[in-house]
Every structure is written in C-alpha cells, then in structure tokens.
Design a protein around this motif. Sequence first.
Motif, short mmCIF file in Angstrom:
data_model
loop_
_atom_site.label_atom_id
_atom_site.label_comp_id
_atom_site.label_asym_id
_atom_site.label_seq_id
_atom_site.Cartn_x
_atom_site.Cartn_y
_atom_site.Cartn_z
N MET A 184 0.81 -1.21 0.00
CA MET A 184 0.00 0.00 0.00
C MET A 184 0.84 1.26 0.00
O MET A 184 0.30 2.37 -0.07
N ALA A 185 2.15 1.13 0.09
CA ALA A 185 3.02 2.29 0.15
C ALA A 185 2.83 3.16 -1.08
O ALA A 185 2.82 2.69 -2.22
N PHE A 202 -13.99 4.15 -5.46
CA PHE A 202 -14.23 5.53 -5.07
C PHE A 202 -13.07 6.44 -5.47
O PHE A 202 -12.68 7.33 -4.73
N GLY A 203 -12.52 6.22 -6.65
CA GLY A 203 -11.59 7.17 -7.24
C GLY A 203 -10.12 6.86 -7.14
O GLY A 203 -9.32 7.51 -7.81
N ALA A 204 -9.71 5.90 -6.31
CA ALA A 204 -8.29 5.57 -6.22
C ALA A 204 -7.82 4.92 -7.53
O ALA A 204 -8.57 4.18 -8.16
N ARG A 205 -6.60 5.22 -7.93
CA ARG A 205 -6.04 4.69 -9.16
C ARG A 205 -5.04 3.59 -8.83
O ARG A 205 -3.95 3.86 -8.35
N PRO A 206 -5.39 2.33 -9.07
CA PRO A 206 -4.46 1.24 -8.75
C PRO A 206 -3.18 1.34 -9.57
O PRO A 206 -3.22 1.65 -10.76
N THR A 207 -2.06 1.07 -8.92
CA THR A 207 -0.78 1.04 -9.62
C THR A 207 -0.30 -0.40 -9.80
O THR A 207 0.65 -0.63 -10.54
N THR A 208 -0.96 -1.34 -9.13
CA THR A 208 -0.62 -2.75 -9.21
C THR A 208 -1.88 -3.56 -9.42
O THR A 208 -2.86 -3.39 -8.70
N ALA A 209 -1.86 -4.44 -10.41
CA ALA A 209 -3.01 -5.31 -10.62
C ALA A 209 -3.09 -6.32 -9.49
O ALA A 209 -2.07 -6.87 -9.06
N PRO A 210 -4.27 -6.58 -8.96
CA PRO A 210 -4.38 -7.52 -7.84
C PRO A 210 -4.05 -8.95 -8.25
O PRO A 210 -4.33 -9.37 -9.37
N GLY A 211 -3.47 -9.69 -7.31
CA GLY A 211 -3.23 -11.10 -7.52
C GLY A 211 -4.35 -11.96 -6.99
O GLY A 211 -4.52 -13.11 -7.39
N ALA A 212 -5.15 -11.38 -6.07
CA ALA A 212 -6.25 -12.12 -5.46
C ALA A 212 -7.19 -11.14 -4.76
O ALA A 212 -6.82 -10.01 -4.43
N PHE A 213 -8.42 -11.61 -4.55
CA PHE A 213 -9.41 -10.87 -3.78
C PHE A 213 -9.88 -11.73 -2.61
O PHE A 213 -9.97 -12.95 -2.72
N LEU A 230 -1.82 -6.14 1.36
CA LEU A 230 -3.09 -5.48 1.06
C LEU A 230 -2.88 -4.30 0.10
O LEU A 230 -2.05 -3.43 0.35
N LEU A 231 -3.65 -4.29 -0.98
CA LEU A 231 -3.60 -3.19 -1.96
C LEU A 231 -4.70 -2.18 -1.71
O LEU A 231 -4.48 -0.97 -1.83
N SER A 232 -5.89 -2.66 -1.39
CA SER A 232 -7.02 -1.77 -1.16
C SER A 232 -8.13 -2.55 -0.46
O SER A 232 -8.14 -3.78 -0.46
N LYS A 233 -9.05 -1.79 0.11
CA LYS A 233 -10.24 -2.39 0.73
C LYS A 233 -11.45 -1.56 0.38
O LYS A 233 -11.43 -0.33 0.49
N THR A 234 -12.52 -2.23 -0.01
CA THR A 234 -13.82 -1.61 -0.15
C THR A 234 -14.70 -2.15 0.97
O THR A 234 -15.01 -3.34 1.00
#
Length: 281
Positions: free
Chosen positions: A57-58, A173-184, A213-217
């Motif tokens: 998440m850095a 909600f507007g965040a721009r991912p810089t890394t594609a997720p490997g899993a949910f 963790l990359l993001s959480k909704t």
Amino acid sequence: MTDTHAPGDIPPAQSLSPAPSRRQILVHGLKGAALTGVVAGSGLLAAPSGFSVSPAMAGTIPTTLSDKDRSMTPKAFVYTEVQIAVPFEQAPWKAINQAILQQPGFLNKTWFAGSGTNSLGGIYAFDSISNAEAFVTGYFPREAAGFGVAHTTRIFDAAATQEASRDLASPHFGARPTTAPGAFVYTELQVNMPFPQVPWQDRNPVLRAQKGLLSKTWLSGLHTGTIGGVDAFDTLENAKDFAVNVFPETAARMNAALYTRVFDAAAIEAASREMRSPYYV
C-alpha cells in the motif's frame, strides 16, 4: 447486580477487567495486535504504536473524485457467487458480460474465480439500491437457473461506506491502482452493526499494515447491518493468509460467525476489463 454492558458487547467476566466490546475488537482484530490504548474521550482503540503501512500500500493515497468519478460513484454493491465448478477460461463470460451490460443502473463488475473451487461470481456496482434489488431478484436468479445451480447474492449500501473505503484506496471511489491484484478476499461478519457505529477510523490504520493489502472496499449489509469488505491483495498467498489465519481471529474475538472467500485474480482480468472494473485501469 445489574448487567450494564451495551448491546452487542461481550459481558465482562466476574472479578476481571471489562472485556473489550465488538467495536474495540474490530479495531485490533489483526493477528498479534494488543488490545491496549483506548483513545481518550472516544471509547475506541487507537492503532498501536509501531504499526506501519505495508509495502503493497506504500504510496497509495486517497484521491479527489473527478466529475467522471462522481457520475460513476456506486450507491450499491452486489456480491454474487454461483455454486458451480468451472475453470474460468471455460466459462461463457463473454455472453454473460453482454447480458449484464444491459441491466438498468449497472456501473461495473469485477469477476471472481474461486481459489480451489472454480466457483464463479463477482462484485458489482450499481447507481441505486433499487436497481441492485432488481438485479438480484430478476436477472441474476434467471442466470443461475440457466446453469441449473444454486447461488448467493448480497446487497450492500455503498453510500454508507464511501469515506471509509476511500481511506483505504478503494478503486470504487476514485483511487487509481498502480498494481493489478493477484487475489481478492470477500469477508462478512454476522453482526448487526450499522456502519456509523463501525470504528473504521481506528481500524483502517491496522488494515494498512496487513501484508500484501492493496485496497479495501468496506461493505455494509442492506437491511442487515453486517460488515465486511472486498480486499485486494498483491498475491494469492497473502490473501489466503488473511482469510485463513488473520480474519477468523477477529471474528472469534467478536464472538461472531464469519463468511470468507478467496478468489484468484489471475484469470479474470480480461473479463473484468470488459465490464469496466475499477481494479484494471
């Protein structure tokens, strides 16, 4: 002696210090976190000293919503899973995508492919709760019936969790991912806790320290008050660790039943891009 603990709290044991409430446990449910450091005046627990943002998440920060983002901001989320075992590359996702794109109020979908189960599902965003309700009571049961299988659907109030989700870099909600997720990882706790009562301001710093963790909704159950989320991880290994080892500990300390699912993101990118998934931009 009269029992004065609040509804939903764990009753204190005799002659012991009062046990932490479910709200307090939620803040520090992360494996190994100590239940110390009540925030003065708030009754909630602050993140313990020494917690840091995970490398995944850095550099990820909440963004200001553009006019386009606002027009696509979801008012409802729908979670689905079909009780079927089909390797994703064999699923008729192109035909399904075309049918879903025609549904009233549909904004986007991220496909889910069950890790170890090959179940099919997804997280959908809709422009209104009423359109989400129409989807889960109309189109989706017909789709599942076409395969001759049972299915699961859940509706969540997206407006209630927008601020908390943006704080954890939710692409919805507007965040721009810089890394594609490997899993949910999909999580849901069987508690009735309306989202204004959820101590997310204190829980989010703990979650930021979760490995990978990359993001959480955040998710808040419509009519039920259940709490949960869709968490994107950098690798399947880190997602499984959270779902198998970390999250159940939080649920146990809250004395709550839980529902967790791990989905492998490796196969679903093309199908999700076609459905305007915010995780792939």
